[in-house]
Write an enzyme that holds these catalytic residues in place. Structure first.
Site, PDB file in Angstrom:
ATOM      1  N   PHE A  14       0.799  -1.226   0.000  1.00 18.16           N
ATOM      2  CA  PHE A  14       0.000   0.000   0.000  1.00 18.16           C
ATOM      3  C   PHE A  14       0.830   1.275   0.000  1.00 18.16           C
ATOM      4  O   PHE A  14       0.353   2.306  -0.467  1.00 18.16           O
ATOM      5  CB  PHE A  14      -0.998  -0.012   1.153  1.00 18.16           C
ATOM      6  CG  PHE A  14      -2.118  -0.958   0.886  1.00 18.16           C
ATOM      7  CD1 PHE A  14      -3.109  -0.640  -0.030  1.00 18.16           C
ATOM      8  CD2 PHE A  14      -2.156  -2.200   1.487  1.00 18.16           C
ATOM      9  CE1 PHE A  14      -4.133  -1.528  -0.325  1.00 18.16           C
ATOM     10  CE2 PHE A  14      -3.178  -3.098   1.203  1.00 18.16           C
ATOM     11  CZ  PHE A  14      -4.168  -2.763   0.294  1.00 18.16           C
ATOM     12  N   GLU A  15       2.019   1.224   0.502  1.00 18.33           N
ATOM     13  CA  GLU A  15       2.848   2.421   0.467  1.00 18.33           C
ATOM     14  C   GLU A  15       3.523   2.565  -0.893  1.00 18.33           C
ATOM     15  O   GLU A  15       3.664   3.663  -1.400  1.00 18.33           O
ATOM     16  CB  GLU A  15       3.907   2.389   1.575  1.00 18.33           C
ATOM     17  CG  GLU A  15       3.353   2.447   2.974  1.00 18.33           C
ATOM     18  CD  GLU A  15       2.654   3.749   3.325  1.00 18.33           C
ATOM     19  OE1 GLU A  15       2.850   4.760   2.610  1.00 18.33           O
ATOM     20  OE2 GLU A  15       1.903   3.759   4.316  1.00 18.33           O
TER      21      GLU A  15
END
Length: 153
Positions: A14-15
């Protein structure tokens, strides 16, 4: 507790390691939710040393991720204060704290329910944290669903 592979995979998923330049290095960028602070680099790294113009190598991004997750894990462990916690629950809570901050986790209903052993209701709390600057962000909605799924597995 220490973070497991699922924690690292979730944070990296997700980052992302964003803003790769043609030379293979990474440059700092403004927070997508606010368009400004906190400035971010690599795998979602923020801090006083991250500001416009900062450039890192892939190795610097990876090393900082490992150090940051270890630091977040220690702080989440302290917040749990011995509460029954599975590895997957811990990994989900560390990913959550990495994104929203340990302070937000510490005062959350999510943590209160978890520490009380109410895991089903705690799992439902992840979805409430899908906003930045008051706006629902689809990426946060997806991330919270993934964290909730890991927490419940």
């Amino acid at each position: 507790m220490t973070p497991g592979p699922a924690c690292f995979a979730l944070v990296q998923r997700f980052e992302g390691c964003a803003k790769k330049q043609i030379d293979g290095n990474f440059t700092a960028y403004p927070d997508p939710g606010t368009g400004g602070d906190p400035w971010t680099i690599g795998w979602g790294t923020t801090g006083a040393d991250i500001k416009p113009g900062v450039i890192w190598t892939q190795q610097q991004c990876d090393d900082r991720l490992a150090a940051d997750i270890t630091s977040f894990a220690a702080r989440v462990s302290a917040l749990l204060d011995g509460a029954q916690t599975s590895q997957h629950q811990f990994d989900a809570l560390v990913s959550f704290a990495y994104n929203v901050g340990v302070g937000n986790l510490s005062s959350s209903t999510l943590l209160r329910l978890h520490k009380a052993g109410d895991f089903a209701d705690a799992q439902q709390q992840f979805g409430r944290w899908n906003k930045a600057a008051g706006k629902v962000l689809p990426g946060l909605t997806t991330r919270r669903a993934a964290e909730a799924a890991l927490y419940g597995s």
